[in-house]
Scaffold this motif. Structure first.
Motif, short mmCIF file in Angstrom:
data_model
loop_
_atom_site.label_atom_id
_atom_site.label_comp_id
_atom_site.label_asym_id
_atom_site.label_seq_id
_atom_site.Cartn_x
_atom_site.Cartn_y
_atom_site.Cartn_z
N PRO A 1 0.80 -1.23 0.00
CA PRO A 1 0.00 0.00 0.00
C PRO A 1 0.83 1.28 0.00
O PRO A 1 1.63 1.51 0.90
CB PRO A 1 -0.84 -0.13 1.27
CG PRO A 1 -0.97 -1.60 1.45
CD PRO A 1 0.35 -2.17 1.01
N ASN A 2 0.64 2.05 -1.04
CA ASN A 2 1.11 3.43 -1.13
C ASN A 2 2.62 3.59 -0.96
O ASN A 2 3.09 4.43 -0.21
CB ASN A 2 0.35 4.30 -0.12
CG ASN A 2 -1.16 4.15 -0.25
OD1 ASN A 2 -1.66 3.06 -0.52
ND2 ASN A 2 -1.89 5.23 -0.08
N THR A 3 3.38 2.76 -1.67
CA THR A 3 4.83 2.79 -1.52
C THR A 3 5.52 3.46 -2.71
O THR A 3 6.68 3.18 -2.99
CB THR A 3 5.37 1.35 -1.40
OG1 THR A 3 4.84 0.58 -2.48
CG2 THR A 3 4.98 0.72 -0.09
N GLY B 1 2.75 11.79 -9.79
CA GLY B 1 2.29 11.77 -8.41
C GLY B 1 2.08 13.19 -7.93
O GLY B 1 1.09 13.83 -8.25
N ARG B 2 3.02 13.69 -7.20
CA ARG B 2 2.83 14.96 -6.53
C ARG B 2 4.07 15.84 -6.63
O ARG B 2 4.96 15.58 -7.40
CB ARG B 2 2.55 14.66 -5.04
CG ARG B 2 1.18 14.05 -4.79
CD ARG B 2 0.17 15.10 -5.08
NE ARG B 2 -1.16 14.60 -5.12
CZ ARG B 2 -1.98 14.52 -4.06
NH1 ARG B 2 -1.55 14.85 -2.88
NH2 ARG B 2 -3.21 14.11 -4.20
N ALA B 3 4.11 16.83 -5.74
CA ALA B 3 5.28 17.68 -5.60
C ALA B 3 5.81 17.49 -4.18
O ALA B 3 5.07 17.15 -3.28
CB ALA B 3 4.90 19.13 -5.83
N THR C 1 -9.50 12.16 -11.46
CA THR C 1 -8.92 11.73 -10.19
C THR C 1 -7.50 11.26 -10.44
O THR C 1 -7.25 10.54 -11.40
CB THR C 1 -9.75 10.56 -9.62
OG1 THR C 1 -11.10 10.99 -9.50
CG2 THR C 1 -9.24 10.13 -8.25
N TYR C 2 -6.60 11.69 -9.58
CA TYR C 2 -5.20 11.31 -9.76
C TYR C 2 -4.64 10.66 -8.51
O TYR C 2 -5.12 10.90 -7.40
CB TYR C 2 -4.35 12.54 -10.12
CG TYR C 2 -4.65 13.05 -11.50
CD1 TYR C 2 -4.11 12.42 -12.61
CD2 TYR C 2 -5.51 14.13 -11.70
CE1 TYR C 2 -4.40 12.86 -13.90
CE2 TYR C 2 -5.81 14.58 -12.98
CZ TYR C 2 -5.25 13.94 -14.07
OH TYR C 2 -5.54 14.36 -15.33
N GLY C 3 -3.62 9.85 -8.70
CA GLY C 3 -2.98 9.21 -7.56
C GLY C 3 -1.52 8.94 -7.84
O GLY C 3 -1.06 9.04 -8.99
N CYS C 4 -0.80 8.58 -6.81
CA CYS C 4 0.61 8.22 -6.96
C CYS C 4 0.70 6.75 -7.40
O CYS C 4 -0.27 6.01 -7.26
CB CYS C 4 1.34 8.37 -5.62
SG CYS C 4 1.12 9.98 -4.84
N PRO C 5 1.87 6.32 -7.86
CA PRO C 5 2.02 4.90 -8.19
C PRO C 5 1.80 4.04 -6.95
O PRO C 5 2.01 4.50 -5.82
CB PRO C 5 3.49 4.81 -8.64
CG PRO C 5 3.91 6.19 -8.97
CD PRO C 5 3.09 7.10 -8.14
N THR D 1 -4.12 2.59 -3.99
CA THR D 1 -5.51 2.23 -4.29
C THR D 1 -6.50 3.16 -3.56
O THR D 1 -7.65 2.81 -3.36
CB THR D 1 -5.79 0.77 -3.89
OG1 THR D 1 -5.27 0.55 -2.57
CG2 THR D 1 -5.16 -0.22 -4.85
N MET D 2 -6.00 4.30 -3.11
CA MET D 2 -6.92 5.27 -2.50
C MET D 2 -6.66 6.67 -3.08
O MET D 2 -6.60 7.65 -2.36
CB MET D 2 -6.80 5.27 -0.97
CG MET D 2 -5.40 5.37 -0.45
SD MET D 2 -5.27 5.12 1.35
CE MET D 2 -6.12 6.54 2.03
N ARG D 3 -6.52 6.71 -4.38
CA ARG D 3 -6.10 7.91 -5.11
C ARG D 3 -6.82 9.17 -4.61
O ARG D 3 -8.03 9.26 -4.69
CB ARG D 3 -6.38 7.69 -6.58
CG ARG D 3 -5.49 6.60 -7.19
CD ARG D 3 -6.17 5.80 -8.27
NE ARG D 3 -6.77 6.59 -9.31
CZ ARG D 3 -6.12 7.03 -10.39
NH1 ARG D 3 -4.86 6.77 -10.54
NH2 ARG D 3 -6.75 7.72 -11.29
N CYS D 4 -6.03 10.11 -4.11
CA CYS D 4 -6.66 11.21 -3.38
C CYS D 4 -6.68 12.54 -4.14
O CYS D 4 -7.19 13.53 -3.63
CB CYS D 4 -5.99 11.40 -2.03
SG CYS D 4 -4.32 12.03 -2.11
N GLY D 5 -6.14 12.57 -5.34
CA GLY D 5 -6.07 13.85 -6.04
C GLY D 5 -7.36 14.16 -6.81
O GLY D 5 -7.71 13.47 -7.75
S1 SF4 Z 1 -2.54 9.38 -4.15
FE1 SF4 Z 1 -2.84 10.23 -2.12
S2 SF4 Z 1 -3.21 8.47 -0.80
FE2 SF4 Z 1 -2.28 7.69 -2.68
S3 SF4 Z 1 -0.06 7.62 -2.24
FE3 SF4 Z 1 -0.48 9.59 -3.23
S4 SF4 Z 1 -0.80 11.02 -1.51
FE4 SF4 Z 1 -1.00 8.92 -0.70
#
Ligand code: SF4
Lengths: 612, 76
Positions: free
Chosen positions: A72-74, A180-182, A282-286, A289-293
C-alpha cells in the motif's frame, strides 16, 4: 544484503562525472532510508554555514527499503538538502514513478553535487548516466517539461522536474513529478535550480533485492486490494483530504485572512462537497488504491488537482472563496513548481502587511486576479515585489520591519500548513517542533485535542501525542518511505509496515525497533539545526507571536476571546523536551544522544555547542 | 421541541443524502439520540462537536445548537 541495494549514485554536475558508492548492513539498519539516509549524508558531507544555493549544497533523492515494492502506497521518494528557506535541514516526499526506477536502477539514493555551468537534465538508466542540454525546457513550467521528456523517453519513465520557481531560486520552490505529486517544501526545488538541473529522468531494469519475493508480492498485492476496499467502504476518497475544510471551519481552525480569523460564512463555497461535485478527474501516486487527487477545471479551463492544504491556503487564507480561482492559483503553483502552502501564506502575509500599513502595495485579500500575477512575479523573481515575495514570509518581514514578523505565519522560516492554531496548543506545538519548520506532515493532533483531550490543556498528554505521531509520521513513514494515508485515514494497522519491512529485508524488527530509528533521526535533525545556528534556544521552537496576542482573539464563535498563553506554552514545550530527553534549549542531552548511538555525531555537534 | 442544525462532513454527506439540515427533536434530546436517528453506522468512529466544541457523553442539546458530525480525519 536484502531490502537495500546498498548502492548510492553520486553525480557531480560541475564536471559531469558519477560514481557508485556502497554502504553496508550496519549503516542500513541505523538509518534505513529516505529521510534517515538523506539526513545522515547531509550531516556527514555539508560544512555548516554553506550557501544552500551554492555548489557546496547537495541534493539527495532517497528511497526506502519497501519503496517500489507492491504494497500500500509505496510510490514515494524523499528529496532533501540544506534548505534555502530556513537555513536548516529540509526535506519532503513526493509520489513518483522515479521511486520504482531508482530501485530498479540499483540504488537506494542519488546524490547531486556541484553546479552545472549551463542548464541540463540528467538521464539515468541502470549504470548509465547521461547529461543533456536543457535549453529547450529551461524557462518552461513543469507540465511542458514533463511533456517534452515523456515524448522523448516514453510515459513509463520516472521524471522529477522543477518549474520557473526553482530555476529562479524562489526559496519555496519544490520538485514535481506528474506521476504523483510535488515535494520538498523548504525550497528543495530551488536547490535543484541552483545546480541548473532542470530534470532527472530515470528508468531501471534490475530486480529489487527482496528477501522473500513471493511472500512479499502476495502480501503486498493482497493488501493493496484490501486498502482499496476499505477506502471504498468508508468513502474517504469522495472528498479525500478536502473534507477537513468544513471540519476546520466548524471548530475554528481554518486559516482565513492570514490566519487572523478561524472560520468564514463562505467557506462552504470551496469545501470538499463542492470540490467533489466539480471533479473532472482523479489522480494518484504509483502503487496506490486510495487515489486522493481531485482535479477540477480552473478559471482558465486547466485541470487543477487540489487537496486541503491548497484550498486552505490559496483559498480561505486569502479570502478567496471561488473554487475555480483557487484552482487557478493551485495550477500556477504546480506549473511554476512552487509550494502551495508557502505561496499562500506568503501572499496572505503580503496582503496583511499592506492592510497594517507596514508596506505599500496594490494587493488586497480576495483579489484572485492580482494573486495570480503575483505568483508569476514570485516564480520569476520579477521586479521588487516578485523578488520580495520569492523570499518567503520571514525574510519579507525582516525586510519590511514594523513588527511584521509577529504575523508572518511561519516557524523557523517555513510557512504554516492550513491549520489555524490560535487556540489549539498541541497542534501549535506540533508545528513548532516539526524538524523542517511548520509542516503538518510530522504530527497532526487536532482531532485528538478536540475529541480526546481538552482544547485548552497544555498538559503532558499533548506532548506525548505529538511525539508519538512524530515517531510514526515523521519517522517510520519517512524512512521506510510510504504514504501515511492508509494508516491515518483508513486505520490500516502499523504492524503491516513491520511485516513488509521484514519480508523485504529478511530482518525481524518490531515496531519498537522503528521508534529507536525515529528518535535517532529526530535527534540528528536537531543537531543539524544547532550546527547551523549554534546560539540555538527554545524560542526557535515557538509558533508565531500573533497566536499569543489577545488583540488577535476571535470576536465571536467557538473560541471567542481565546488565544494561546505563552507561559503555558512554555510548560508544554518543557513536557515535550523532557519526554524526548532534550534540554531546556531543545537540544538532545548527551545521555539521550548516546542512547541513540550517536557517538560521532556528539563529537561533531560539540564543536559548536556543549551538550548537557 | 427544539431545533438543531445538523452539519455532516466528508463522506457522511453521501450516506445521509444531505450536508446540512435543521431538524426538530424533543426538548432535552441527547447527542447520542440524534446520532442514533441518522443513517450512519453507529460503530463508525466519528468526531462530534456542538457549536464548535467537543461534546461530553449524554450531553443534552439546546434549541438552536449546531451539531457537526465528521469522520475522524488525521491530517493530510
Ligand atoms: S494518491 Fe494520495 S493516498 Fe495515494 S499515495 Fe499519493 S498522496 Fe498517498
Amino acid at each position: 544484503m536484502k531490502g537495500w541495494t546498498g548502492h548510492i549514485l553520486r553525480i557531480n554536475l560541475t564536471n559531469r562525472t558519477h560514481k557508485i558508492e556502497t554502504f553496508g548492513q550496519e549503516f542500513a539498519e541505523k538509518w534505513v532510508g529516505g529521510r534517515g539516509l538523506a539526513l545522515k549524508t547531509l550531516w556527514d558531507e555539508l560544512r555548516p554555514g554553506i550557501d544552500p544555493l551554492g555548489p557546496e549544497n547537495k541534493l539527495i533523492i532517497a528511497v526506502g527499503p519497501i519503496a517500489g515494492v507492491p504494497a500500500p502506497n509505496t510510490g514515494k521518494t524523499v528529496v532533501a538538502a540544506k534548505s534555502p528557506l530556513t537555513g536548516g535541514f529540509g526535506d519532503g516526499n513526493l509520489g513518483t514513478r522515479a521511486t520504482e526506477h531508482i530501485r530498479k536502477s540499483g540504488y537506494d539514493a542519488l546524490i547531486f553535487e556541484g553546479q552545472a555551468d549551463k542548464p541540463i537534465y540528467v538521464y539515468i538508466e541502470d549504470d548509465k548516466v547521461q547529461y543533456f542540454p536543457a535549453e529547450d525546457i529551461w524557462g518552461k513550467g513543469t507540465y511542458d517539461t514533463h511533456d517534452y521528456l515523456y515524448k522523448r523517453y516514453g510515459k513509463g519513465v520516472g521524471v522529477l522536474s522543477i518549474g520557473q520557481g526553482g530555476e529562479n531560486l524562489n526559496r519555496y520552490a519544490m520538485i514535481r513529478s506528474l506521476e504523483g505529486r510535488a515535494g520538498g517544501r523548504p525550497g528543495i526545488g530551488a536547490v535543484m535550480g541552483s545546480k541548473k538541473l532542470k530534470a532527472i529522468v530515470i528508468k531501471g531494469s534490475k530486480p529489487i533485492p527482496v528477501a522473500d519475493p513471493e511472500g512479499m508480492r502476495k502480501l503486498g498485492l493482497d493488501d493493496l486490494r484490501k486498502v482499496g476496499e476499505i477506502n471504498k467502504q468508508t468513502g474517504w476518497s469522495i472528498q479525500s483530504t478536502t473534507g477537513v475544510l468544513s471540519w476546520c471551519n466548524e471548530v475554528a481552525a481554518l486559516p482565513v485572512h492570514n490566519m487572523r480569523q478561524t472560520h468564514h460564512p463562505d467557506a462552504w463555497k470551496i469545501d470538499g462537497e463542492r470540490l467533489n461535485n466539480a471533479r473532472v478527474a482523479t489522480y494518484g501516486c504509483p502503487n496506490c488504491t486510495m487515489r486522493c487527487g481531485i482535479a477540477i477545471r480552473d478559471h482558465e479551463g486547466h485541470e487543477s488537482e487540489l487537496d486541503y492544504e491548497n484550498v486552505g491556503l490559496l483559498g480561505s487564507d486569502l479570502d478567496i472563496f471561488e473554487l475555480d480561482q483557487v484552482g487557478s492559483l493551485n495550477y500556477l503553483c504546480d506549473d511554476y513548481g512552487l509550494d502551495t502552502i508557502s505561496a499562500g501564506d506568503t501572499l496572505a502575509f503580503y496582503a496583511d502587511a499592506i492592510e497594517q500599513g507596514a508596506i505599500k502595495g496594490d494587493f488586497r485579500f480576495g483579489d484572485a486576479e492580482m494573486a495570480k500575477k503575483l505568483l508569476g512575479q514570485a516564480a520569476r523573481r520579477e521586479g521588487e515585489v516578485g523578488n520580495l515575495l520569492a523570499e518567503g514570509s520571514l525574510r519579507m518581514a525582516r525586510t519590511i520591519g514594523h513588527n511584521s514578523e509577529a504575523y508572518a505565519m511561519q516557524v523557523k522560516g517555513l510557512e504554516i500548513s492550513a491549520y489555524n492554531c490560535k487556540f489549539i496548543p498541541g497542534m501549535a506545538l506540533a508545528f513548532a517542533t516539526c524538524p523542517i519548520g511548520a509542516h503538518h506532515k510530522d504530527s497532526w493532533i487536532i482531532t485528538f485535542e478536540i475529541k480526546q483531550s481538552q482544547r485548552d490543556s497544555y498538559g503532558p498528554e499533548k506532548a506525548a501525542k505529538v511525539i508519538e505521531l512524530q515517531r510514526i509520521r515523521g519517522g517510520l513513514f519517512e524512512f521506510i518511505v510510504a504514504c501515511r494515508f492508509p494508516w491515518i485515514e483508513l486505520g490500516w494497522p502499523l504492524d503491516h509496515y513491520a511485516e513488509y519491512f521484514n519480508k523485504v529485508t529478511g530482518l525481524n524488527w518490531s515496531l519498537d525497533d522503528f521508534w529507536k530509528v525515529s528518535d535517532r533521526i529526530y535527534a540528528l535533525m536537531k543537531f543539524f539545526w544547532v550546527r547551523e545556528f549554534p546560539d540555538w534556544d527554545r524560542t526557535r521552537d515557538y509558533p508565531p507571536m500573533v497566536w499569543f496576542d489577545p488583540s488577535n482573539a476571535d470576536k465571536e464563535g467557538p473560541i471567542a476571546g481565546k488565544v494561546l498563553e505563552l507561559d503555558k506554552y512554555n510548560q508544554l514545550l518543557d513536557h515535550y523536551y523532557n519526554q524526548r530527553g532534550w534540554d531546556k534549549r531543545g537540544i538532545p542531552t548527551r545521555q539521550t544522544a548516546e542512547s541513540l548511538d550517536l557517538k560521532d555525531e556528539i563529537a561533531e555537534v560539540e564543536k559548536y555547542t556543549k551538550l548537557e | 421541541m427544539i431545533k438543531i442544525t445538523v452539519k455532516l462532513i466528508g463522506p457522511l454527506i453521501n450516506l445521509a443524502g444531505y450536508s446540512e439540515k435543521t431538524l426538530e427533536f424533543p426538548a432535552e434530546t441527547t447527542v447520542e439520540e440524534i446520532l442514533a436517528s441518522l443513517p450512519i453506522d453507529p460503530l463508525r468512529p466519528k468526531i462530534v462537536t456542538r457549536n464548535g466544541q467537543a461534546v461530553a457523553p449524554g450531553e443534552k442539546l439546546k434549541d438552536g445548537d449546531r451539531l457537526a458530525i465528521s469522520p475522524i480525519y488525521s491530517g493530510g
